[in-house]
Scaffold this active site. Structure first.
Site, mmCIF file in Angstrom:
data_model
loop_
_atom_site.group_PDB
_atom_site.id
_atom_site.type_symbol
_atom_site.label_atom_id
_atom_site.label_comp_id
_atom_site.label_asym_id
_atom_site.label_seq_id
_atom_site.Cartn_x
_atom_site.Cartn_y
_atom_site.Cartn_z
ATOM 1 N N GLU A 172 38.305 43.092 37.358
ATOM 2 C CA GLU A 172 37.884 44.064 38.476
ATOM 3 C C GLU A 172 35.937 44.199 37.408
ATOM 4 O O GLU A 172 36.023 45.426 37.880
ATOM 5 C CB GLU A 172 38.497 44.826 39.126
ATOM 6 N N GLU A 291 45.509 40.015 43.097
ATOM 7 C CA GLU A 291 45.981 41.481 43.282
ATOM 8 C C GLU A 291 45.909 41.665 45.086
ATOM 9 O O GLU A 291 44.947 41.594 45.797
ATOM 10 C CB GLU A 291 45.145 42.876 42.666
HETATM 11 O O1 AHR Z 1 47.268 47.243 40.975
HETATM 12 C C1 AHR Z 1 47.066 48.536 40.193
HETATM 13 C C2 AHR Z 1 44.946 48.402 39.979
HETATM 14 O O2 AHR Z 1 44.990 47.488 40.940
HETATM 15 C C3 AHR Z 1 44.878 47.284 38.877
HETATM 16 O O3 AHR Z 1 45.378 47.759 37.796
HETATM 17 C C4 AHR Z 1 43.368 46.899 39.051
HETATM 18 O O4 AHR Z 1 42.852 45.931 38.956
HETATM 19 C C5 AHR Z 1 43.546 47.496 40.844
HETATM 20 O O5 AHR Z 1 42.492 48.606 41.288
#
Ligand code: AHR
Length: 498
Positions: A172, A291
């Protein structure tokens, strides 16, 4: 109400890359410590890892787990987590404002992953660090021997290289919250130079470049285009992340949100192919949706937490029945795009926005969202069929013409099995599903699993772990080459034929 699906054995979307059923464990909250690892727990193995948790993970059978972060990785010194445990430093962990003891590091996690029967998708720190640390870490993990870092690994007790195939270039990096956040040009240049060095060291690896943190980021699309302009020929996947929430307690709108996921995937595919055309490239960059989940229940608790604790409860969402439907819809959407989505990771696996929960002094149990993920991983491997669907629709606050039916069908030729995953979004009534099965003439229903509940907010807890769980009394039958099934209102369905 009635929906129709038309399937033909000869019309396919793509084979499913099993990594689409991936998961994620970050050094965050109680994911590692008191999640998978707890040496004083009654089920701990000789390395301190909990066997009860491992058993639940093995049920899901994730083929790949992303590690060690997440936001955590952008401040992580991998060297802190190798070598004698008693020499490892306590560090202030700035992404989540905790203390990281480094009791579990690369070798412990890799050994655990081998026992769990899963591959690891490793991330390098492109926040506070860069090319040098990434190169050294890859050498430590993948080089056979005869060099400083590969010999250090051997000294640390691991003779054979791990040969980790999939690597994330940071996490990210478009997000202002990220440690070492960069502009698209800054990140694109760094990712390119890191990729060149990493592939120079080990040409067999595959690299995932960081895309946008979510579809709503103000830099979305420009970020992808710029980063791919820099890195296109040197990377293999671009990442997507998305979390869903139901703050307004609007079930119709909540269930419709996966429509935006569909749009997100289409957009990123288009950007990849635009850069491909612009560069006159023969190469196709695919998607790593590394994610995804529902995440919002724990927001208030997390705001109240004191900083600088070791493994405090963080992001401990307690999932309800409606969340399980959204997880099912997300899996259906990802599978429908199996031609371009090759990797996907539910975030995360244990305690932290997770399908599996533990208590420190007790047991472990399945949250509601465990079930669709488990079903998809168990029955969703094979080839996605290209289905034609007509369904009644509805409008919600943010979405128009949302199909009441969302479904995907997977054909496993080796096992001679056909599996339909379907969600009925209707809040009022059952949906009749008529499916034309061309080329599957002698197939019969083996099982129709249903996850349904009168209470949208029903949850599973340690005391009541089976409050929400699926049953196999779904109603479906085949006559000729037509499958007729009844999908109860607001339900997740798995219809298996052979
Ligand atoms: O999964 C939780 C968090 O969400 C992770 O660390 C991050 O990459 C995202 O913002």
């Amino acid at each position: 109400k009635k929906a129709n699906v038309y399937l033909d054995r000869n019309f396919t979307v793509s084979e499913v890359d099993e990594r689409i059923f991936g998961s994620f464990i970050e050094h965050l909250g109680r994911a590692v410590y008191t999640g998978i690892y707890q040496p004083d727990h009654q089920t701990a193995d000789e390395n301190g890892f909990r066997e009860d948790v491992l058993e639940l993970i093995k049920e899901i059978d994730p083929p790949i787990i992303r590690y060690p972060g997440g936001n955590f990785v952008s401040g992580y010194n991998w060297e802190d987590g190798v070598g004698p445990v008693e020499d490892r430093p306590n560090r202030l962990e700035l992404a989540w404002r905790t203390v990281e003891t480094n009791e579990v590091g690369t070798n412990e996690f890799m050994q655990w992953a081998e026992k769990a029967g899963t591959d690891v998708m490793m991330a390098v720190n492109l926040g506070t660090r860069g090319i040098d640390a990434a190169r050294n870490y890859l050498e430590y993990c993948n080089h056979p021997g005869g060099s400083y870092y590969s010999d250090l690994r051997k000294e640390h007790g691991r003779e054979e290289p791990y040969n980790i195939k999939t690597w994330c270039l940071g996490n990210e990096m478009d997000g202002p919250w990220q440690i070492g956040h960069k502009t698209a040009d800054e990140y694109g240049r760094l990712a390119l130079e890191t990729a060149k060095v990493m592939k120079g060291l080990d040409p067999d690896i595959e690299l995932v470049v960081s895309g946008s943190s979510n579809r709503q980021m103000p830099t979305f699309a420009d970020w992808e285009a710029t980063v791919l302009e820099h890195t296109y020929e040197h990377i293999d996947y671009i990442s997507l992340h998305q979390y869903f929430r139901n703050d307004e307690d609007d079930i119709k709108n909540f269930l419709a949100q996966t429509e935006s996921l569909d749009d997100f995937i289409h957009s990123v595919v288009s950007i990849c192919d635009y850069i491909k055309a612009k560069k006159n490239s023969d190469k196709t960059v695919n998607l790593s949706f590394d994610e995804w989940n529902v995440w919002y229940h724990s927001d208030d608790a997390d705001k109240k937490r004191e900083p600088w604790q070791v493994a405090p409860p963080q992001l401990e969402d307690i999932y309800n029945f409606e969340d399980a439907l959204v997880v099912g819809l997300t899996l259906i959407t990802l599978l429908k795009h199996a031609d371009r989505v090759k990797i996907a990771n539910q975030a995360q696996l244990v305690n932290v926005i997770a399908p599996i929960m533990t208590s420190e002094d007790g047991g472990s149990w399945r949250q509601t969202i465990f079930y669709p993920y488990y079903h998809a991983s168990k029955f969703g491997r094979g080839t996605v069929l290209d289905s034609r669907v007509t369904s009644p629709t509805y409008d919600s606050k943010d979405f128009k013409d949302v199909d009441l039916l969302d479904q995907v069908t997977i054909f496993d030729e080796d096992k001679d099995e056909l599996t339909i995953f379907a969600v009925n979004r209707d809040t009022e009534s059952a949906l009749e599903l008529d499916t034309q099965l061309n080329g599957f003439e002698d197939y019969q229903v083996v099982e129709h699993i249903v996850l349904e509940n009168e209470d949208l907010k029903a949850v599973n807890t340690e005391e009541n772990p089976n409050n929400v769980k699926p049953h196999s009394n779904g109603s479906s039958e085949v006559k000729g080459n037509k499958l007729t099934a009844e999908l109860p209102k607001l339900s997740w369905n798995v219809i298996r034929l052979t």
